[in-house]
Design a protein around this motif. Structure first.
Motif: not given
Length: 276
Positions: A159-169, A193-202
């Motif tokens: 998304l940042n490549r498209i918009t240049g406006a967002v952070h990543a973790a 979001k990153l922590i949630g993604a990791l928690a959902r996957r154990g």
């Protein structure tokens, strides 16, 4: 945990006509602009907070926020997550134990969480400045691997490549490289979001480290420490409060991580440098 996501139909960016100037020359073109949308978080039907966020990976966001804000103690306490499109924004409805819901009500925020702030709306100093327990031993990371991750991270920021406006973790496992990346216009949202993604996957949250494309403000260290992440590297500067919290909780904190350069602000024992 059951996750039910509606077909939101809310894009993560919009295309808008713009005038692009260089000196005295200009061209009429189109530009991609990142969206920020009010996201209402509700527990057992009760409103808790409204955050401005990028409308992507909202189930991950809801779970990560619930964990890092200490509303629930583990992912299994979030029984379901349902996402609904509304005229004014998006609602994320979660079911949690009733006892936890009562605690969440005590922590409810009375202001909209601004894009750049992870603490907006906290009603007391105790809510805003939480001190997580010290983290465990965690990982060891070589400076060469950190340099490699920084070189590769841009390729994972769609998304940042498209918009240049967002952070990543980004979540990195030593010896395996970048495993997961989440993006958001708010740095703290991207981390949730990153922590949630990791928690959902154990995932083993003590078995990897986080790199963020932002400054390392207090709430970024707080969120990592609250779930047992022991190593945080940021491409920009930390704040004084972030450094103090990192020292208190045992989190290794790296700032100005760019190319093969970085500054270690707290707990250097986990970063291994090649001896000349």
């Amino acid at each position: 945990m059951a996750v039910v996501a509606s077909e939101l139909g809310w894009p993560s960016y919009q295309i808008s006509p713009v005038e692009r100037w260089r000196g005295d020359e200009h061209a009429d073109q189109e530009d991609c602009i990142a969206e920020e949308v009010p996201i209402a978080l509700l527990y057992n039907g009760e409103p808790h907070a409204v955050m401005l966020a990028t409308p992507l990976d909202l189930e991950d966001f809801a779970l990560g926020f619930s964990l890092t804000e200490n509303i629930v103690a583990s992912p299994c306490e979030v029984y379901s997550i349902r996402v609904y499109l509304r005229a004014e924004g998006i609602e994320v409805r979660m079911r949690i134990p009733e006892a936890r819901c009562e605690t969440a009500a005590d922590k409810g925020r009375n202001l909209t969480g601004r894009t750049g702030c992870g603490l907006c709306g906290a009603r007391t100093l105790q809510q805003a400045i939480r001190r997580p327990a010290p983290v465990g031993q965690g990982v060891q990371v070589s400076s060469d691997e950190l340099t490699q991750v920084l070189a590769e991270l841009t390729d994972h920021q769609r998304l940042n490549r498209i918009t240049g406006a967002v952070h990543a973790a980004a979540w990195v496992v030593p010896g395996r490289g970048i495993q997961w990346v989440r993006e958001d216009i708010g740095r703290h949202n991207a981390l949730d979001k990153l922590i949630g993604a990791l928690a959902r996957r154990g995932a083993d949250l003590g078995g990897g480290f986080v790199v963020v494309t932002s400054r390392a403000s207090y709430e970024m260290v707080q969120k990592c420490a609250s779930v047992g992440i022991t190593f945080l590297a940021a491409i920009s500067a930390p704040t004084g409060l972030a450094v103090r919290l990192a020292k208190d909780t045992g989190v290794t904190l790296i700032g100005f991580a760019r190319g093969d350069k970085h500054v270690v602000y707290a707990n250097p024992q986990r970063l291994l440098h090649n001896e000349a």
